[in-house]
Design a protein around this motif. Structure first.
Motif, PDB file in Angstrom:
ATOM      1  N   GLU A  72       0.850  -1.184   0.000  1.00 57.10           N
ATOM      2  CA  GLU A  72       0.000   0.000   0.000  1.00 57.10           C
ATOM      3  C   GLU A  72       0.889   1.240   0.000  1.00 57.10           C
ATOM      4  OE1 GLU A  72      -2.875   0.006   3.188  1.00 57.10           O
ATOM      5  OE2 GLU A  72      -2.992  -2.175   3.122  1.00 57.10           O
ATOM      6  N   VAL A  73       0.757   2.065  -1.038  1.00 61.84           N
ATOM      7  CA  VAL A  73       1.497   3.317  -1.062  1.00 61.84           C
ATOM      8  C   VAL A  73       0.792   4.263  -0.105  1.00 61.84           C
ATOM      9  CG1 VAL A  73       2.172   5.308  -2.459  1.00 61.84           C
ATOM     10  CG2 VAL A  73       2.310   2.991  -3.421  1.00 61.84           C
ATOM     11  N   LEU A  74       1.523   4.699   0.911  1.00 65.23           N
ATOM     12  CA  LEU A  74       0.949   5.602   1.906  1.00 65.23           C
ATOM     13  C   LEU A  74       1.197   7.057   1.580  1.00 65.23           C
ATOM     14  CD1 LEU A  74       1.760   3.875   5.308  1.00 65.23           C
ATOM     15  CD2 LEU A  74      -0.296   3.709   3.916  1.00 65.23           C
ATOM     16  N   ARG A  75       2.312   7.307   0.900  1.00 64.61           N
ATOM     17  CA  ARG A  75       2.686   8.703   0.758  1.00 64.61           C
ATOM     18  C   ARG A  75       3.737   8.881  -0.324  1.00 64.61           C
ATOM     19  NH1 ARG A  75       5.541  12.004   5.494  1.00 64.61           N
ATOM     20  NH2 ARG A  75       5.150  14.038   4.628  1.00 64.61           N
TER      21      ARG A  75
ATOM     22  N   ALA B  96       5.805   3.021   1.207  1.00 65.54           N
ATOM     23  CA  ALA B  96       4.825   1.948   1.063  1.00 65.54           C
ATOM     24  C   ALA B  96       4.983   0.954   2.194  1.00 65.54           C
ATOM     25  CB  ALA B  96       5.007   1.237  -0.277  1.00 65.54           C
ATOM     26  N   ILE B  97       3.873   0.288   2.524  1.00 69.53           N
ATOM     27  CA  ILE B  97       3.915  -0.772   3.530  1.00 69.53           C
ATOM     28  C   ILE B  97       3.360  -2.046   2.907  1.00 69.53           C
ATOM     29  CG2 ILE B  97       3.732   0.800   5.497  1.00 69.53           C
ATOM     30  CD1 ILE B  97       0.755  -0.087   5.703  1.00 69.53           C
ATOM     31  N   PHE B  98       3.751  -3.160   3.481  1.00 72.81           N
ATOM     32  CA  PHE B  98       3.249  -4.467   3.094  1.00 72.81           C
ATOM     33  C   PHE B  98       2.715  -5.113   4.361  1.00 72.81           C
ATOM     34  CE2 PHE B  98       6.003  -3.159  -0.201  1.00 72.81           C
ATOM     35  CZ  PHE B  98       5.478  -3.697  -1.362  1.00 72.81           C
ATOM     36  N   PRO B  99       1.417  -4.945   4.613  1.00 71.77           N
ATOM     37  CA  PRO B  99       0.845  -5.453   5.866  1.00 71.77           C
ATOM     38  C   PRO B  99       1.078  -6.951   6.047  1.00 71.77           C
ATOM     39  CG  PRO B  99      -0.705  -4.015   4.752  1.00 71.77           C
ATOM     40  CD  PRO B  99       0.425  -4.267   3.795  1.00 71.77           C
TER      41      PRO B  99
ATOM     42  N   GLY C 121      16.792   3.709  -5.043  1.00 70.35           N
ATOM     43  CA  GLY C 121      17.199   2.970  -3.862  1.00 70.35           C
ATOM     44  C   GLY C 121      15.964   2.524  -3.103  1.00 70.35           C
ATOM     45  N   ILE C 122      15.962   1.268  -2.689  1.00 69.28           N
ATOM     46  CA  ILE C 122      14.847   0.704  -1.932  1.00 69.28           C
ATOM     47  C   ILE C 122      15.395   0.113  -0.649  1.00 69.28           C
ATOM     48  CG2 ILE C 122      13.051  -1.067  -1.892  1.00 69.28           C
ATOM     49  CD1 ILE C 122      12.931  -0.797  -4.972  1.00 69.28           C
ATOM     50  N   GLY C 123      14.840   0.547   0.481  1.00 68.79           N
ATOM     51  CA  GLY C 123      15.210   0.011   1.785  1.00 68.79           C
ATOM     52  C   GLY C 123      14.040  -0.766   2.359  1.00 68.79           C
ATOM     53  N   LEU C 124      14.297  -2.005   2.767  1.00 62.88           N
ATOM     54  CA  LEU C 124      13.254  -2.864   3.317  1.00 62.88           C
ATOM     55  C   LEU C 124      13.582  -3.245   4.754  1.00 62.88           C
ATOM     56  CD1 LEU C 124      12.821  -5.216   0.221  1.00 62.88           C
ATOM     57  CD2 LEU C 124      11.354  -3.297   0.881  1.00 62.88           C
ATOM     58  N   HIS C 125      12.598  -3.098   5.610  1.00 61.80           N
ATOM     59  CA  HIS C 125      12.739  -3.440   7.022  1.00 61.80           C
ATOM     60  C   HIS C 125      11.393  -3.976   7.494  1.00 61.80           C
ATOM     61  CE1 HIS C 125      14.117  -3.338  11.123  1.00 61.80           C
ATOM     62  NE2 HIS C 125      13.185  -2.483  11.472  1.00 61.80           N
ATOM     63  N   ILE C 126      11.398  -4.719   8.555  1.00 65.45           N
ATOM     64  CA  ILE C 126      10.157  -5.243   9.104  1.00 65.45           C
ATOM     65  C   ILE C 126      10.044  -4.819  10.559  1.00 65.45           C
ATOM     66  CG2 ILE C 126      11.174  -7.465   9.758  1.00 65.45           C
ATOM     67  CD1 ILE C 126       8.463  -8.727   8.875  1.00 65.45           C
ATOM     68  N   GLY C 127       8.856  -4.428  10.955  1.00 65.01           N
ATOM     69  CA  GLY C 127       8.649  -4.003  12.336  1.00 65.01           C
ATOM     70  C   GLY C 127       7.263  -3.409  12.504  1.00 65.01           C
ATOM     71  N   THR C 128       7.014  -2.949  13.695  1.00 60.81           N
ATOM     72  CA  THR C 128       5.709  -2.383  14.037  1.00 60.81           C
ATOM     73  C   THR C 128       5.725  -0.877  13.826  1.00 60.81           C
ATOM     74  OG1 THR C 128       5.379  -4.124  15.665  1.00 60.81           O
ATOM     75  CG2 THR C 128       4.010  -2.157  15.879  1.00 60.81           C
ATOM     76  N   VAL C 129       4.683  -0.383  13.172  1.00 58.48           N
ATOM     77  CA  VAL C 129       4.525   1.050  12.947  1.00 58.48           C
ATOM     78  C   VAL C 129       3.090   1.440  13.261  1.00 58.48           C
ATOM     79  CG1 VAL C 129       6.301   1.204  11.147  1.00 58.48           C
ATOM     80  CG2 VAL C 129       3.938   0.768  10.508  1.00 58.48           C
ATOM     81  N   THR C 130       2.895   2.720  13.382  1.00 60.68           N
ATOM     82  CA  THR C 130       1.553   3.280  13.488  1.00 60.68           C
ATOM     83  C   THR C 130       1.330   4.087  12.221  1.00 60.68           C
ATOM     84  OG1 THR C 130       1.725   3.412  15.888  1.00 60.68           O
ATOM     85  CG2 THR C 130       0.065   4.811  14.830  1.00 60.68           C
ATOM     86  N   TYR C 131       0.182   3.874  11.579  1.00 58.06           N
ATOM     87  CA  TYR C 131      -0.077   4.674  10.391  1.00 58.06           C
ATOM     88  C   TYR C 131      -1.537   5.075  10.344  1.00 58.06           C
ATOM     89  CZ  TYR C 131      -1.928   0.573   7.824  1.00 58.06           C
ATOM     90  OH  TYR C 131      -2.653  -0.509   7.405  1.00 58.06           O
ATOM     91  N   GLY C 132      -1.736   6.162   9.680  1.00 59.66           N
ATOM     92  CA  GLY C 132      -3.072   6.724   9.562  1.00 59.66           C
ATOM     93  C   GLY C 132      -2.976   8.233   9.536  1.00 59.66           C
ATOM     94  N   ASN C 133      -4.092   8.904   9.817  1.00 56.56           N
ATOM     95  CA  ASN C 133      -4.110  10.361   9.870  1.00 56.56           C
ATOM     96  C   ASN C 133      -3.500  10.801  11.194  1.00 56.56           C
ATOM     97  OD1 ASN C 133      -5.343  11.029   7.394  1.00 56.56           O
ATOM     98  ND2 ASN C 133      -7.277  10.294   8.192  1.00 56.56           N
TER      99      ASN C 133
ATOM    100  N   ALA D 230       7.114  -7.758  -0.655  1.00 57.50           N
ATOM    101  CA  ALA D 230       7.951  -6.553  -0.724  1.00 57.50           C
ATOM    102  C   ALA D 230       9.117  -6.757  -1.695  1.00 57.50           C
ATOM    103  CB  ALA D 230       8.465  -6.192   0.665  1.00 57.50           C
ATOM    104  N   LEU D 231       9.738  -7.925  -1.650  1.00 62.33           N
ATOM    105  CA  LEU D 231      10.833  -8.204  -2.580  1.00 62.33           C
ATOM    106  C   LEU D 231      10.331  -8.304  -4.018  1.00 62.33           C
ATOM    107  CD1 LEU D 231      12.916 -10.738  -0.480  1.00 62.33           C
ATOM    108  CD2 LEU D 231      13.616  -8.451  -1.206  1.00 62.33           C
ATOM    109  N   ARG D 232       9.146  -8.839  -4.208  1.00 53.09           N
ATOM    110  CA  ARG D 232       8.551  -8.902  -5.550  1.00 53.09           C
ATOM    111  C   ARG D 232       8.346  -7.485  -6.088  1.00 53.09           C
ATOM    112  NH1 ARG D 232       5.722 -12.861  -4.490  1.00 53.09           N
ATOM    113  NH2 ARG D 232       3.876 -11.891  -3.594  1.00 53.09           N
ATOM    114  N   ALA D 233       7.846  -6.588  -5.239  1.00 52.72           N
ATOM    115  CA  ALA D 233       7.656  -5.195  -5.654  1.00 52.72           C
ATOM    116  C   ALA D 233       8.999  -4.547  -5.996  1.00 52.72           C
ATOM    117  CB  ALA D 233       6.942  -4.408  -4.559  1.00 52.72           C
TER     118      ALA D 233
END
Length: 144
Positions: free
Chosen positions: A4-7, A15-18, A57-69, A30-33
């Motif tokens: 999901e492109v957030l911004r 972008a995030i990959f839930p 450049g693409i940086g990939l990491h995994i972890g907990t985030v908060t997203y929304g308005n 994420a790697l496919r993208a």
């Protein structure tokens, strides 16, 4: 690839990959993208050999985030915050220094469980210690 492109941030995309239960599956998406992006940039560069090549450049990491308005009612912004978002940004910034278009954190590599290539340990701006970074097998350093 299910992200999901957030911004859009200037010439960057956030972008995030839930993760819906399976971290390895989310990492695979994420790697496919990232591979799709690489193919499209390569095709664009080949189509326009008279122009300077596009670099990315693409940086990939995994972890907990908060997203929304996030913000105040007069100025809300749809975004993502958290330590994982910061680390992903720091990993991405290393693509220039390491001249490698796709980098992942050690946490991403562990969750993915597939074949990635270690590029050793590196200091990440604003973060303590050194962090192991990985790239895709057969990655083209000149593309970064």
């Amino acid at each position: 690839a299910g992200g999901e492109v957030l911004r859009y941030i200037g010439d960057a995309v956030l972008a995030i990959f839930p993760i819906s239960g399976n971290e390895a599956e989310a990492c695979g998406r994420a790697l496919r993208a990232a591979r799709i992006a690489a193919e499209r940039v390569k095709a664009m560069n080949e189509k326009n050999p008279h122009k300077p090549p596009l670099r990315y450049g693409i940086g990939l990491h995994i972890g907990t985030v908060t997203y929304g308005n996030i913000g105040v009612p007069e100025r809300l912004e749809f975004t993502v915050i958290g330590a994982a978002a910061n680390e992903a940004a720091r990993v991405e910034s290393m693509t220039k220094e390491l001249k490698t278009p796709v980098l992942t954190s050690a946490a991403f590599a562990a969750a993915h469980g597939g074949k990635l290539v270690s590029l050793g340990f590196h200091a990440l701006k604003g973060m303590e210690g050194e962090h192991e970074l990985f790239t895709l097998p057969g990655a083209d350093p000149a593309a970064g």
